[in-house]
Motif scaffolding. Structure first.
Motif, PDB file in Angstrom:
ATOM      1  N   ALA A 156      20.043  32.114  33.052  1.00 39.75           N
ATOM      2  CA  ALA A 156      19.723  33.424  33.877  1.00 39.75           C
ATOM      3  C   ALA A 156      21.034  33.851  34.563  1.00 39.75           C
ATOM      4  O   ALA A 156      21.422  35.067  34.721  1.00 39.75           O
ATOM      5  CB  ALA A 156      18.645  33.500  34.736  1.00 39.75           C
ATOM      6  N   LYS A 157      21.598  32.930  35.119  1.00 36.77           N
ATOM      7  CA  LYS A 157      22.979  32.969  36.121  1.00 36.77           C
ATOM      8  C   LYS A 157      24.113  33.757  35.178  1.00 36.77           C
ATOM      9  O   LYS A 157      24.836  34.692  35.692  1.00 36.77           O
ATOM     10  CB  LYS A 157      23.360  31.805  37.055  1.00 36.77           C
ATOM     11  N   TYR A 158      24.314  32.917  34.217  1.00 34.11           N
ATOM     12  CA  TYR A 158      25.225  33.420  33.288  1.00 34.11           C
ATOM     13  C   TYR A 158      25.234  34.863  32.585  1.00 34.11           C
ATOM     14  O   TYR A 158      26.162  35.456  32.747  1.00 34.11           O
ATOM     15  CB  TYR A 158      25.310  32.275  32.121  1.00 34.11           C
ATOM     16  N   LYS A 159      23.994  35.011  32.164  1.00 33.03           N
ATOM     17  CA  LYS A 159      23.568  36.336  31.824  1.00 33.03           C
ATOM     18  C   LYS A 159      23.936  37.512  32.893  1.00 33.03           C
ATOM     19  O   LYS A 159      24.320  38.604  32.629  1.00 33.03           O
ATOM     20  CB  LYS A 159      22.200  36.312  31.365  1.00 33.03           C
ATOM     21  N   LYS A 160      23.503  37.061  34.256  1.00 34.63           N
ATOM     22  CA  LYS A 160      23.622  38.275  35.255  1.00 34.63           C
ATOM     23  C   LYS A 160      25.328  38.217  35.351  1.00 34.63           C
ATOM     24  O   LYS A 160      25.553  39.476  35.601  1.00 34.63           O
ATOM     25  CB  LYS A 160      23.312  37.643  36.543  1.00 34.63           C
ATOM     26  N   GLU A 161      26.116  37.264  35.371  1.00 32.86           N
ATOM     27  CA  GLU A 161      27.546  37.147  35.465  1.00 32.86           C
ATOM     28  C   GLU A 161      27.987  38.062  34.392  1.00 32.86           C
ATOM     29  O   GLU A 161      29.142  39.123  34.897  1.00 32.86           O
ATOM     30  CB  GLU A 161      27.882  35.970  35.503  1.00 32.86           C
ATOM     31  N   LEU A 162      27.594  38.088  33.105  1.00 30.64           N
ATOM     32  CA  LEU A 162      28.305  38.733  32.082  1.00 30.64           C
ATOM     33  C   LEU A 162      27.874  40.279  32.172  1.00 30.64           C
ATOM     34  O   LEU A 162      28.770  41.278  32.116  1.00 30.64           O
ATOM     35  CB  LEU A 162      27.719  38.334  30.802  1.00 30.64           C
ATOM     36  N   LYS A 163      26.583  40.612  32.761  1.00 27.45           N
ATOM     37  CA  LYS A 163      26.255  42.024  33.040  1.00 27.45           C
ATOM     38  C   LYS A 163      26.984  42.479  34.268  1.00 27.45           C
ATOM     39  O   LYS A 163      27.187  43.653  33.809  1.00 27.45           O
ATOM     40  CB  LYS A 163      24.524  42.127  33.477  1.00 27.45           C
ATOM     41  N   ASP A 164      27.342  42.031  35.141  1.00 21.76           N
ATOM     42  CA  ASP A 164      28.022  42.354  36.298  1.00 21.76           C
ATOM     43  C   ASP A 164      29.314  42.581  36.018  1.00 21.76           C
ATOM     44  O   ASP A 164      29.890  43.796  36.128  1.00 21.76           O
ATOM     45  CB  ASP A 164      27.996  41.410  37.454  1.00 21.76           C
ATOM     46  N   ILE A 165      30.227  41.875  35.070  1.00 18.42           N
ATOM     47  CA  ILE A 165      31.301  42.390  34.554  1.00 18.42           C
ATOM     48  C   ILE A 165      31.309  43.319  33.715  1.00 18.42           C
ATOM     49  O   ILE A 165      32.296  44.302  33.764  1.00 18.42           O
ATOM     50  CB  ILE A 165      31.658  40.890  33.742  1.00 18.42           C
ATOM     51  N   GLU A 166      30.380  43.535  32.718  1.00 19.72           N
ATOM     52  CA  GLU A 166      30.395  44.943  32.018  1.00 19.72           C
ATOM     53  C   GLU A 166      30.043  46.135  32.714  1.00 19.72           C
ATOM     54  O   GLU A 166      30.843  46.901  32.437  1.00 19.72           O
ATOM     55  CB  GLU A 166      28.840  44.626  31.021  1.00 19.72           C
TER      56      GLU A 166
END
Length: 302
Positions: A156-166
């Motif tokens: 969940a943390k990794y997916k959030k980080e990728l979403k924030d970068i996008e």
């Protein structure tokens, strides 16, 4: 529209309280329709941006909550107000309002249904199987369940980080000016490339580990299936007599005690059979203590 959650097992109630304490800066307030301080609690929540949970509601709502349900906000300069009862209250945008009912099959009027968002939190057989699987693995192989929970959190943390970068990249791309000359955009793209590579590698490793853990969890699937079957069998006793109501919390507590007290086995298969047999008999004994004699035979055959 504010959510009204159908929550016979009180899981949504527990989730909202836990999440509200963590997510709301001003904390969480709970109240019931029967509380004399209901409007005061809601008023303070609106004024100071607190989260408010109205629990155990029936099929009818208090008409005094109409402005809150319909979010009848009034513009007052740069801020908003809402009329609650005979007074106007300053409206804080951080205010959140939740409602839960323990009725398993409520019938709300069309007038009520259009004012709220109805969410069904009633547990399903598949959902209960997954929960029971978590309980038995946590008891039998705690290190495996800890790894599983840790993987879920990390993913969940990794997916959030990728979403924030996008989101950052999209924001910079939509900014005014020449994107080719934007130093911030170039640095963000370089950072996102490195971060994405690290995250994708970590997620690939986690997927392999998760598959190994799931293989171990599968060995307890028969127990989880039997437990789920027993719970819905016990829940159906409500049809015979409204007095026969058994909570999910009681059921899961009994499951935990059964795992602790069940005889050990020489092999994994023997242990699994002992767990199933012990828990089945334990549920039968516990339910028979709370039902009339004339209904015990009916429960035995169910």
């Amino acid at each position: 529209r504010w959510p009204l959650m159908i929550d016979p097992q009180r899981q949504a109630n527990k989730y909202i309280k836990t999440y509200g304490k963590a997510a709301s800066d001003q904390g969480m307030s709970t109240c019931k329709l029967s509380d004399t301080s209901l409007l005061q609690t809601v008023e303070l929540g609106i004024q100071f941006g607190k989260w408010v949970l109205l629990e155990n509601i029936g099929e009818n709502l208090d008409p005094a909550l109409e402005p809150v349900l319909q979010q009848q906000k009034l513009k007052d300069g740069t801020s908003w107000k809402i009329r609650l009862g005979d007074k106007e209250v300053a409206y804080d945008d951080k205010f959140r309002f939740f409602m839960t009912t323990t009725l398993s099959n409520p019938h709300y009027s069309p007038e009520t249904s259009v004012k709220v968002t109805l969410l069904n939190f009633a547990i399903t057989p598949e959902g209960l199987q997954d929960q029971m699987l978590g309980i038995v693995v946590q008891k039998e192989q705690p290190e495996m369940e800890e790894k599983k929970q840790e993987l879920v959190k990390n993913n969940a943390k990794y997916k959030k980080e990728l979403k924030d970068i996008e989101d950052d990249i999209l924001r910079l791309l939509s900014a005014e000016g020449d994107i080719l000359e934007s130093k911030e955009l170039i640095e963000t793209l370089e950072y996102s490339k490195k971060t994405s590579a690290v995250i994708n590698t970590a997620m690939a490793e986690a997927a392999v580990t998760e598959q190994e853990i799931d293989e171990v969890r599968k060995s307890y699937k028969d127990y989880a299936f039997r437990a789920s079957l027993l719970f819905f069998c016990v829940s159906e006793m409500l049809v015979i007599d409204p007095m026969y109501q058994f909570s999910l919390q009681w059921f899961q507590l009994l499951a935990g005690l059964g795992i602790d007290n069940a005889p050990s086995g020489d092999t994994q298969e023997a242990r699994l059979e002992n767990l199933i047999a012990y828990f089945t008999y334990s549920i039968y004994q516990s339910v028979c203590r709370g039902v009339f004699e004339k209904h015990k035979l009916l429960f035995s055959f169910s």
